[in-house]
Design a protein around this motif. Structure first.
Motif, short mmCIF file in Angstrom:
data_model
loop_
_atom_site.label_atom_id
_atom_site.label_comp_id
_atom_site.label_asym_id
_atom_site.label_seq_id
_atom_site.Cartn_x
_atom_site.Cartn_y
_atom_site.Cartn_z
N VAL C 134 0.83 -1.21 0.00
CA VAL C 134 0.00 0.00 0.00
C VAL C 134 0.87 1.26 0.00
O VAL C 134 0.72 2.14 -0.85
N LEU C 135 1.78 1.32 0.98
CA LEU C 135 2.55 2.55 1.16
C LEU C 135 3.87 2.52 0.39
O LEU C 135 4.40 3.56 0.01
N ASP C 142 5.22 6.28 0.01
CA ASP C 142 5.38 7.09 1.20
C ASP C 142 6.86 7.10 1.59
O ASP C 142 7.42 6.06 1.92
N PHE C 279 -4.14 2.16 7.06
CA PHE C 279 -3.06 3.04 6.62
C PHE C 279 -3.53 4.47 6.38
O PHE C 279 -2.74 5.31 5.94
N CYS C 280 -4.80 4.76 6.62
CA CYS C 280 -5.31 6.08 6.24
C CYS C 280 -4.67 7.18 7.07
O CYS C 280 -4.45 7.03 8.27
N SER C 281 -4.38 8.27 6.41
CA SER C 281 -3.77 9.41 7.10
C SER C 281 -4.34 10.69 6.53
O SER C 281 -4.85 10.73 5.41
N ALA C 282 -4.27 11.74 7.35
CA ALA C 282 -4.75 13.06 6.93
C ALA C 282 -3.59 14.04 7.03
O ALA C 282 -2.66 13.85 7.81
N LEU C 283 -3.67 15.07 6.22
CA LEU C 283 -2.65 16.12 6.23
C LEU C 283 -3.28 17.39 6.78
O LEU C 283 -4.34 17.80 6.33
N ARG C 297 1.20 15.11 9.27
CA ARG C 297 0.41 13.96 8.87
C ARG C 297 0.03 13.19 10.13
O ARG C 297 0.85 13.02 11.02
N ASP C 300 -5.67 8.75 10.26
CA ASP C 300 -7.08 9.11 10.16
C ASP C 300 -7.90 7.83 10.19
O ASP C 300 -7.34 6.73 10.06
N GLY C 306 -15.46 13.45 9.28
CA GLY C 306 -14.79 14.32 8.32
C GLY C 306 -13.98 13.58 7.29
O GLY C 306 -13.53 14.17 6.30
N TYR C 307 -13.81 12.27 7.50
CA TYR C 307 -12.95 11.48 6.61
C TYR C 307 -13.39 11.55 5.15
O TYR C 307 -12.57 11.65 4.25
N SER C 308 -14.69 11.50 4.92
CA SER C 308 -15.19 11.46 3.55
C SER C 308 -15.73 12.82 3.10
O SER C 308 -16.49 12.91 2.15
N GLN C 325 -18.03 0.60 4.97
CA GLN C 325 -16.82 1.00 4.28
C GLN C 325 -15.61 0.27 4.86
O GLN C 325 -14.79 -0.28 4.13
N HIS C 329 -13.83 -2.74 2.93
CA HIS C 329 -12.47 -2.42 2.49
C HIS C 329 -11.53 -3.54 2.91
O HIS C 329 -10.78 -4.08 2.09
#
Lengths: 157, 290, 380
Positions: C134-135, C142, C279-283, C297, C300, C306-308, C325, C329
């Motif tokens: 993934v990363l 990443d 692995f989800c992350s937010a900036l 980072r 998330d 707020g994710y979507s 979801q 997933h």
């Protein structure tokens, strides 16, 4: 004259493909009309006595809104049907229809046509099957505009 | 330890970005042009290293430093020398800051990311473009390219907007018409004097003489608009695979590694934004995600 | 079995391993007891390891117990996976100085020492393999994860005491360690005494093994390992039927079970925090009064409203859609996106769910009534 009108009727998408005798029944109630730019084809509140098969030129449907003057709520053009209020209900027009440019139509006398439809249910049903889809698609398009898609829609922010 | 991959593609040894990693490249605002009350086109030129060339339909991640970063499709034309144009609607803090950055200000740019409209394959196709609102921005470069292509295909552009004041790129439309394209605009409502159409953009389809077997459609706008337009096009005989849509979800990394832009099996920043409507996408857009 | 690359170690072998890794410049992490749980922490000697500590897990429950068992690794998995060391919960991506037309972007480089994991589980090794895809295998990988992962040393310990929440046998990730490790250890506490079989799985592992010494592994020790793994497999009571599972879930997005689970789910996101593959992350961009800014980072969660978020609001506003979801997933769309499952069967999401929601039970419920849909009102 009737023969020429019958051809125009049979050639319009609303009646295209119907048997010649049906087109002639319609043509018996119809005549050619022409409108100059800015002329009203129909007026809000007036009796809905006839409808128009648009042949050339575009037409704006307008509603008066205090403070904003006239608001155009829909435009129609060649090959489209102008006027639905003649079918049911109060039989009064709900909008103005203004010619945006020189407009040519086949105008159909509603009372004349409805009389023939009552007398001949096969003809009446054929007529309904042509007019109802127009009403449905206008309704669906109106619903979409209710969403105010571009006002708050999620597009490329 | 320097954050490089095995092939050193992500960053140079001293950590300078190449624009595709998580580090933005500095770009300067060369000029700005107001399109509507809340839409501005911002042209950006690199201060140092430039990002890789983009293709029409791809997007950049643009940063207003200290405010945030958002995905913005390029509205310029690939191959055009000079600054890169992005057309931005003011809908939140970041897009507001980007749209209000003065000439000379520095913004960050990462990308280009994602799939493109694939205009190179369309030389002899009739192309029907349907855009809603600011959705015309990601299509603008493709329309410019298509209007200048050497081929036998026709070009038709249908544009929907809330009202005449919200229409963008009206000067471009004249240019497209001059090059032989049919361009029709329709709005939800208008004051008299508006000489275009009033109605939903899909109603314009019935006024076209479409040759479904040789037509490719490019759609960008609110998802509801694209869903109904695509359904109407299929009814008119277009194969769903020849309808291309540009989809949007919350895009944050651009690299397919942050998860936010998932739409079922798709990561839209990586697998999209431009996707064929056929198969998966049609099913996904029909589903209730809520 | 490549016996030439395996040795038998006494308990002092672990002590030697820890010292040897420190000598090679690794920051060595192993299981330690902290805050009532077994979590990765600094290990300077084998005395830091949880001797005689066991974890007792069930849906929504985790407790430690102690006895005089000499085992160091007689527990299953704790709430913190090793993921956090390679993909930190929070990290600064870059800083800027200056304002307006004078902004300077300064990428933040990772200067952490290479990390060595002693005591990761086979399921966690599989999770790292998923994160590698993934990363690490993205067209735009990443940088932080890739660098730390490439430098990391992983000594995996095979499972002797799976928890009732474990289902790695269903996911094909344990209890034995197959490949992908630098070193694989099997802790033996039978009649032959307290020993470890150590196998090398990489060139680095080979060189570490060579330095460790030890003696050839006698057949009896291999037999003891085989029996141990057999017992572990047999103890794995939880099952996830993976046969056609991705397609099953993909065609049951309107199954009433999603409403049922939404009645229980708190949308708290615990499952995503403990998951070794999430692995989800937010900036986020932040600034101070001087005008200096930084981009951070952080992890998330798809359970966050707020994710979507798109302009106009969140795409997935209901708990039903967010649980769906997450679960689809893990078990379905992950295959489309990354050609692998997103679940390794570690069972953390079951244990650490405050209301004990069990992904295997949810999947089984959908399988039991495949095709059932929520009644929908007719549409005008």
């Amino acid at each position: 004259m009737i023969e020429a009108i019958a051809e125009l009727v049979a050639d319009h998408p609303l009646f295209r493909g119907l048997p010649a005798d049906v087109a002639e029944l319609v043509a018996g109630c119809a005549r050619n009309e022409a409108f100059a730019t800015d002329e009203l084809l129909i007026a809000e509140g007036a009796p809905a006595e006839k409808f128009h098969l648009l042949r050339r030129g575009r037409v704006a449907l307008e509603i008066r809104k205090p403070g904003s003057g006239q608001l155009v709520v829909e435009t129609l053009g060649p090959d489209e049907l102008l006027g639905l209020s003649w079918l049911f209900g109060s039989k009064r027009w709900h909008t103005d229809a203004r010619a945006l440019e020189p407009v040519g139509t086949v105008a159909v006398d509603a009372e004349c046509l409805l009389r023939k439809a009552e007398a001949d249910p096969v003809f009446g049903y054929a007529l309904m099957k042509r007019v109802a889809p127009v009403m449905l698609s206008r309704l669906q398009a109106t619903r979409l505009r209710l969403l105010d898609l571009y006002g708050h829609g999620a597009d490329n922010s | 330890m320097a954050p490089t991959t095995a092939d050193g593609a992500v960053a140079t040894a001293d950590g300078r970005a190449d624009g595709t990693s998580l580090w933005p490249l500095p770009y300067r605002v060369a000029w700005r042009r107001r399109e509507t009350a809340d839409v501005v086109t911002v042209a950006l030129e690199p201060v140092g290293a430039a990002a890789a060339p983009y293709r029409a339909g791809q997007f950049h991640m643009l940063t207003a430093f200290g405010v945030g970063e958002v995905a913005i499709s390029v509205s310029g034309t690939p191959g055009t020398p000079g600054p890169i144009e992005h057309t931005i609607r003011d809908v939140g803090a970041v897009s507001h800051a980007l749209g209000h950055a003065p000439v000379g200000a520095l913004l960050g740019l990462r990308g280009p990311f994602g799939t493109d409209w694939g205009v190179d394959d369309l030389a002899d196709r009739d192309v029907l473009v349907i855009a809603g609102g600011i959705g015309l921005a990601p299509l603008r470069g493709a329309i410019h390219q298509l209007s200048q292509r050497r081929g036998t295909g026709s070009l038709t552009v249908l544009v929907g907007a809330r009202d005449p004041d919200q229409l963008v790129f009206t000067a471009d439309m004249e240019q497209w018409r001059a090059r032989g394209a049919t361009v029709l605009c329709t709005v939800d409502a208008a004051a008299p004097g508006w000489r275009g159409e009033v109605g939903i953009v899909t109603t314009l389809l019935t006024r076209l003489a479409l040759a479904p077997e040789r037509t490719v459609a490019l759609l960008c706008g609110p998802e509801v608009m694209m869903r109904f337009a695509a359904a109407d096009l299929v009814d008119l005989g277009l194969h769903p695979d020849r309808i291309r849509v540009s989809l949007e979800r919350n895009m944050q990394c651009g690299a397919g590694i942050c998860g936010h832009c998932q739409l079922g099996p798709l990561l839209l920043c990586r697998d999209g934004p431009v996707l064929p409507y056929g198969g998966t996408v049609a099913a996904l857009l029909g589903q209730q995600e809520r | 079995m490549a016996e030439a690359r395996a040795v038998l170690l006494g308990t002092d072998g672990i002590e030697r391993l820890v010292g040897l890794l420190a000598g090679r410049g690794y920051r060595t992490l192993g299981p330690v007891v902290a805050d009532g749980a077994i979590v990765p922490g600094p290990v300077n000697s084998s005395a830091d390891l949880p001797r005689g500590v066991h974890d007792d897990q069930s849906p929504g429950s985790y407790r430690l117990s102690r006895d005089d068992d000499p085992s160091l690794f007689a527990w299953a998995v704790g709430p913190r996976s090793w993921k956090a060391e390679l993909f930190p919960p929070g990290a600064v991506v870059f800083r800027t100085s200056g304002t307006g037309s004078e902004v300077q972007v300064v990428p933040v480089l990772d200067d952490a020492a290479p990390v060595a994991f002693v005591g990761a589980r086979p399921c966690e090794l599989a999770a790292l393999g998923i994160l590698d895809r993934v990363l690490g295998a993205s067209e735009h990988p990443d940088p932080l994860y890739s660098a730390r992962r490439a430098a990391a040393f992983v000594a995996v310990v095979e499972c002797a005491r799976p928890a009732p929440t474990c289902f790695c046998t269903s996911m094909g990730t344990g209890p034995a360690a197959g490949a992908g490790f630098d070193l694989a250890l099997t802790e033996l506490v039978g009649d032959g005494g307290h020993r470890f079989i150590a196998r090398a799985g990489s060139s680095v592992g080979d060189s570490v093994l060579a330095e460790l010494g030890g003696r050839p592994v006698p057949p009896a020790a291999w037999d003891e390992r085989a029996e141990l793994l057999e017992r572990s497999e047999a103890a794995m009571s939880r099952r996830l039927d993976t046969d056609g599972l991705a397609a099953l879930l993909a065609r049951n997005l309107e199954h009433p079970r999603w409403d049922d689970v939404a009645e229980r789910c708190l949308s708290c996101g615990n499952c995503t925090l403990v998951c070794p593959t999430c692995f989800c992350s937010a900036l986020d961009d932040v600034s101070d009064l001087s005008g200096a800014t930084e981009r951070r980072r952080r992890w998330d969660s798809c359970f966050d409203l707020g994710y979507s978020e798109v302009h106009g609001g969140p795409v997935r506003s209901s708990t039903r859609s967010r649980y769906r979801q997450w679960a689809t997933h893990k078990l379905s769309t992950w295959f489309d996106q990354f050609q692998t499952a997103g679940c390794v069967g570690c069972g953390r999401c079951i244990t650490w769910c405050p209301v004990g929601i069990d992904i295997t039970e949810e999947a089984a419920a959908i399988r039991a009534s495949d095709g059932e849909t929520v009644r929908k009102d007719g549409q005008a």
